[in-house]
Design a protein around this motif. Structure first.
Motif, PDB file in Angstrom:
ATOM      1  N   ASP A 131      -6.831   5.381  12.103  1.00  0.00           N
ATOM      2  CA  ASP A 131      -5.555   6.167  11.634  1.00  0.00           C
ATOM      3  C   ASP A 131      -4.257   6.337  11.449  1.00  0.00           C
ATOM      4  OD1 ASP A 131      -6.950   7.142  14.147  1.00  0.00           O
ATOM      5  OD2 ASP A 131      -5.672   6.367  15.756  1.00  0.00           O
ATOM      6  N   CYS A 132      -4.460   4.864  10.894  1.00  0.00           N
ATOM      7  CA  CYS A 132      -2.848   4.099   9.977  1.00  0.00           C
ATOM      8  C   CYS A 132      -3.284   2.857  10.046  1.00  0.00           C
ATOM      9  CB  CYS A 132      -1.546   4.025  11.028  1.00  0.00           C
ATOM     10  SG  CYS A 132      -0.258   3.391  10.177  1.00  0.00           S
ATOM     11  N   VAL A 133      -2.231   2.687   8.165  1.00  0.00           N
ATOM     12  CA  VAL A 133      -2.050   1.090   7.375  1.00  0.00           C
ATOM     13  C   VAL A 133      -0.798   0.722   8.218  1.00  0.00           C
ATOM     14  CG1 VAL A 133      -2.050  -0.188   5.627  1.00  0.00           C
ATOM     15  CG2 VAL A 133      -3.853   1.475   5.836  1.00  0.00           C
ATOM     16  N   PHE A 134      -0.653   0.055   8.813  1.00  0.00           N
ATOM     17  CA  PHE A 134       0.854  -0.625   8.429  1.00  0.00           C
ATOM     18  C   PHE A 134       0.995  -1.693   7.776  1.00  0.00           C
ATOM     19  CE2 PHE A 134       2.854  -3.698  11.545  1.00  0.00           C
ATOM     20  CZ  PHE A 134       4.577  -3.342  10.381  1.00  0.00           C
ATOM     21  N   TYR A 150      -0.108  -2.906  -2.594  1.00  0.00           N
ATOM     22  CA  TYR A 150      -0.933  -0.912  -2.285  1.00  0.00           C
ATOM     23  C   TYR A 150      -2.502  -2.006  -2.721  1.00  0.00           C
ATOM     24  CZ  TYR A 150      -2.889   2.529  -4.914  1.00  0.00           C
ATOM     25  OH  TYR A 150      -4.448   3.729  -4.638  1.00  0.00           O
ATOM     26  N   ARG A 151      -2.416  -3.015  -3.162  1.00  0.00           N
ATOM     27  CA  ARG A 151      -4.203  -3.290  -3.643  1.00  0.00           C
ATOM     28  C   ARG A 151      -4.635  -4.309  -2.107  1.00  0.00           C
ATOM     29  NH1 ARG A 151      -6.490  -2.076  -7.868  1.00  0.00           N
ATOM     30  NH2 ARG A 151      -5.101  -1.428 -10.032  1.00  0.00           N
ATOM     31  N   LEU A 152      -3.432  -4.638  -1.856  1.00  0.00           N
ATOM     32  CA  LEU A 152      -3.707  -5.317  -0.138  1.00  0.00           C
ATOM     33  C   LEU A 152      -3.495  -4.169   0.691  1.00  0.00           C
ATOM     34  CD1 LEU A 152      -4.123  -7.961   1.303  1.00  0.00           C
ATOM     35  CD2 LEU A 152      -1.838  -7.273   1.578  1.00  0.00           C
ATOM     36  N   ALA A 153      -3.333  -3.530   0.814  1.00  0.00           N
ATOM     37  CA  ALA A 153      -3.115  -2.191   1.624  1.00  0.00           C
ATOM     38  C   ALA A 153      -4.560  -1.247   1.482  1.00  0.00           C
ATOM     39  CB  ALA A 153      -2.078  -0.669   1.379  1.00  0.00           C
ATOM     40  N   LYS A 154      -4.493  -0.937   0.535  1.00  0.00           N
ATOM     41  CA  LYS A 154      -6.422  -0.206   0.561  1.00  0.00           C
ATOM     42  C   LYS A 154      -6.755  -1.088   0.740  1.00  0.00           C
ATOM     43  CE  LYS A 154      -7.579   2.908  -2.472  1.00  0.00           C
ATOM     44  NZ  LYS A 154      -7.682   3.493  -3.384  1.00  0.00           N
ATOM     45  N   SER A 155      -7.129  -2.474   0.535  1.00  0.00           N
ATOM     46  CA  SER A 155      -8.441  -3.563   0.598  1.00  0.00           C
ATOM     47  C   SER A 155      -8.916  -3.580   2.546  1.00  0.00           C
ATOM     48  CB  SER A 155      -8.198  -4.676   0.505  1.00  0.00           C
ATOM     49  OG  SER A 155      -7.030  -5.667   0.896  1.00  0.00           O
ATOM     50  N   VAL A 156      -7.719  -3.577   3.341  1.00  0.00           N
ATOM     51  CA  VAL A 156      -7.647  -3.508   4.594  1.00  0.00           C
ATOM     52  C   VAL A 156      -8.112  -2.325   5.268  1.00  0.00           C
ATOM     53  CG1 VAL A 156      -6.324  -5.771   4.983  1.00  0.00           C
ATOM     54  CG2 VAL A 156      -5.359  -3.718   5.536  1.00  0.00           C
ATOM     55  N   ASP A 157      -7.777  -1.215   4.905  1.00  0.00           N
ATOM     56  CA  ASP A 157      -8.257   0.297   5.217  1.00  0.00           C
ATOM     57  C   ASP A 157      -9.371   0.509   5.732  1.00  0.00           C
ATOM     58  OD1 ASP A 157      -7.718   3.420   6.178  1.00  0.00           O
ATOM     59  OD2 ASP A 157      -8.172   3.914   4.005  1.00  0.00           O
ATOM     60  N   LYS A 158      -9.466   1.483   6.768  1.00  0.00           N
ATOM     61  CA  LYS A 158     -10.991   1.465   7.225  1.00  0.00           C
ATOM     62  C   LYS A 158     -11.109   3.332   7.521  1.00  0.00           C
ATOM     63  CE  LYS A 158     -12.709  -2.774   7.579  1.00  0.00           C
ATOM     64  NZ  LYS A 158     -13.173  -3.385   6.458  1.00  0.00           N
ATOM     65  N   SER A 180      -5.293  -0.567  10.831  1.00  0.00           N
ATOM     66  CA  SER A 180      -5.765  -1.966   9.754  1.00  0.00           C
ATOM     67  C   SER A 180      -4.209  -2.666   9.800  1.00  0.00           C
ATOM     68  CB  SER A 180      -5.682  -1.417   8.310  1.00  0.00           C
ATOM     69  OG  SER A 180      -7.365  -0.935   9.081  1.00  0.00           O
ATOM     70  N   ILE A 181      -3.712  -3.545   9.096  1.00  0.00           N
ATOM     71  CA  ILE A 181      -2.686  -3.991   8.773  1.00  0.00           C
ATOM     72  C   ILE A 181      -2.682  -5.177   7.933  1.00  0.00           C
ATOM     73  CG2 ILE A 181      -0.560  -6.193   9.599  1.00  0.00           C
ATOM     74  CD1 ILE A 181      -2.178  -5.564  12.867  1.00  0.00           C
ATOM     75  N   ALA A 182      -1.607  -4.859   6.558  1.00  0.00           N
ATOM     76  CA  ALA A 182      -1.342  -5.762   5.745  1.00  0.00           C
ATOM     77  C   ALA A 182      -0.367  -6.339   5.563  1.00  0.00           C
ATOM     78  CB  ALA A 182      -1.450  -5.221   4.630  1.00  0.00           C
ATOM     79  N   THR A 183      -0.429  -7.687   5.328  1.00  0.00           N
ATOM     80  CA  THR A 183       0.852  -8.931   5.840  1.00  0.00           C
ATOM     81  C   THR A 183       1.107  -9.160   4.375  1.00  0.00           C
ATOM     82  OG1 THR A 183      -0.483 -10.710   6.799  1.00  0.00           O
ATOM     83  CG2 THR A 183       0.264  -8.948   8.172  1.00  0.00           C
ATOM     84  N   LEU A 192       0.214   5.598  -1.715  1.00  0.00           N
ATOM     85  CA  LEU A 192      -1.149   5.550  -0.283  1.00  0.00           C
ATOM     86  C   LEU A 192      -1.423   6.494  -0.058  1.00  0.00           C
ATOM     87  CD1 LEU A 192       0.487   1.848   0.050  1.00  0.00           C
ATOM     88  CD2 LEU A 192      -1.787   2.130  -0.527  1.00  0.00           C
ATOM     89  N   GLU A 193      -0.195   7.041   0.914  1.00  0.00           N
ATOM     90  CA  GLU A 193      -0.711   8.550   1.912  1.00  0.00           C
ATOM     91  C   GLU A 193      -1.899   9.437   2.028  1.00  0.00           C
ATOM     92  OE1 GLU A 193       2.377   8.124   5.770  1.00  0.00           O
ATOM     93  OE2 GLU A 193       2.725   9.980   3.733  1.00  0.00           O
ATOM     94  N   TYR A 194      -1.159   9.950   0.132  1.00  0.00           N
ATOM     95  CA  TYR A 194      -2.424  10.685  -0.430  1.00  0.00           C
ATOM     96  C   TYR A 194      -3.953   9.978  -0.833  1.00  0.00           C
ATOM     97  CZ  TYR A 194       1.512  13.496  -2.157  1.00  0.00           C
ATOM     98  OH  TYR A 194       2.813  13.780  -2.205  1.00  0.00           O
ATOM     99  N   ASP A 195      -3.935   8.666  -1.552  1.00  0.00           N
ATOM    100  CA  ASP A 195      -5.133   8.081  -2.076  1.00  0.00           C
ATOM    101  C   ASP A 195      -5.896   7.684  -0.206  1.00  0.00           C
ATOM    102  OD1 ASP A 195      -4.018   8.414  -3.942  1.00  0.00           O
ATOM    103  OD2 ASP A 195      -3.566   6.394  -4.312  1.00  0.00           O
ATOM    104  N   LEU A 196      -5.563   7.333   0.740  1.00  0.00           N
ATOM    105  CA  LEU A 196      -5.625   7.757   2.214  1.00  0.00           C
ATOM    106  C   LEU A 196      -6.117   8.335   2.955  1.00  0.00           C
ATOM    107  CD1 LEU A 196      -4.277   3.654   2.292  1.00  0.00           C
ATOM    108  CD2 LEU A 196      -5.760   4.226   1.795  1.00  0.00           C
ATOM    109  N   CYS A 197      -5.149   9.410   2.451  1.00  0.00           N
ATOM    110  CA  CYS A 197      -5.422  10.790   4.024  1.00  0.00           C
ATOM    111  C   CYS A 197      -4.827  10.169   4.790  1.00  0.00           C
ATOM    112  CB  CYS A 197      -6.740  11.551   3.192  1.00  0.00           C
ATOM    113  SG  CYS A 197      -7.477  11.561   1.158  1.00  0.00           S
ATOM    114  N   LYS A 198      -4.339   9.436   5.052  1.00  0.00           N
ATOM    115  CA  LYS A 198      -3.428   9.108   6.365  1.00  0.00           C
ATOM    116  C   LYS A 198      -2.413   8.354   6.286  1.00  0.00           C
ATOM    117  CE  LYS A 198      -6.633   6.438   7.153  1.00  0.00           C
ATOM    118  NZ  LYS A 198      -8.349   5.246   7.402  1.00  0.00           N
ATOM    119  N   PRO A 199      -1.668   8.427   7.543  1.00  0.00           N
ATOM    120  CA  PRO A 199      -0.042   7.751   7.710  1.00  0.00           C
ATOM    121  C   PRO A 199       0.203   6.521   6.906  1.00  0.00           C
ATOM    122  CG  PRO A 199      -0.329   9.437   8.998  1.00  0.00           C
ATOM    123  CD  PRO A 199      -2.137   8.757   9.062  1.00  0.00           C
TER     124      PRO A 199
END
Length: 237
Positions: free
Chosen positions: A180-183, A168-176, A121-124, A198-205
């Protein structure tokens, strides 16, 4: 005293974030040196497409301090013309500067591959037309983009003013869940302090543009030092 390597960085002229983040990431014995690429107008496909020519001019200046590598530090500016465009920019820089080169997009792709990412997932901070180009670039390389969301910002200075909380909130909003990763794309976003949370909260790189650029530069100059609080990527040399 510099005794391991010198890194040269080509920055988009209005960017305010990369110097701060790169200096915080660079390990002892490595120095990082900056010059800027002229950039006028809103952040869009047309203006981003001009940066490659500016990169050649700026690289000639950096070449005078004999860097071990030069990085073109603009994510969108190195994917905007599609697959292979980042390699064209690298060739131009290496030709005029007579040293190794990379781009932020190249670094991100190498980072995704190193972490064996297939779905992301990508946040920009970008407007829609730039997000379309971003999604197309990664999909043509074989990655599955599950979601991409931008802040719709046209002013590069305004991108640099976005708070870590906003990003941070944008990145969390795009995560699925299946990603495997949020960019987080863009060298002018303040991301260094949110990578580890974010890695702690999303449990992914989590990969960010500046983090990946520094990781790639260090890898290219043979400095493979794992650094704390910069996420899984900096443990994967």
């Amino acid at each position: 005293m510099v005794w391991r390597a010198r890194i040269g960085a080509l920055l988009v002229a209005p960017d305010t974030v990369p110097e701060i983040e790169f200096i915080r990431m660079v390990p002892k014995g490595v120095s990082v040196h900056f010059t800027r690429m002229r950039f006028e107008g809103a952040v869009n496909v047309e203006t981003l497409s001009r940066l490659a020519d500016e990169a050649e001019k700026a690289a000639k200046l950096l070449a005078e301090m004999k860097p071990d590598v030069i990085a073109f530090c603009c994510t969108s500016g190195s994917f905007i013309k599609g697959v292979g465009y980042d390699k064209e920019i690298i060739t131009k820089i290496e030709r005029v500067a007579n040293t190794k080169a990379t781009t932020t997009t190249t670094a991100v792709v190498n980072a995704l591959n190193r972490l064996k990412v297939k779905k992301l997932s990508i946040a920009t901070p970008y407007i829609d037309e730039v997000n379309v180009a971003c999604k197309k670039f990664f999909e043509e390389l074989g990655f599955e983009v599950l979601d991409i969301k931008g802040l719709g910002i046209r002013d590069d200075l305004e991108i640099g003013r976005q708070t870590p909380e906003t990003i941070y909130r944008l990145a969390k909003s795009v995560d699925k869940e299946e990603a495997d990763c949020v960019f987080i794309s863009c060298t002018n976003l303040n991301t260094i302090d949110i990578i580890q949370p974010l890695e702690y909260d999303l449990c992914k790189p989590v990969i960010t543009s500046n983090q990946a650029t520094m990781w790639e530069c260090l890898r290219l100059v043979g400095v493979k030092e794992p650094l704390e609080n910069l996420g899984a990527l900096f443990k994967s040399f």
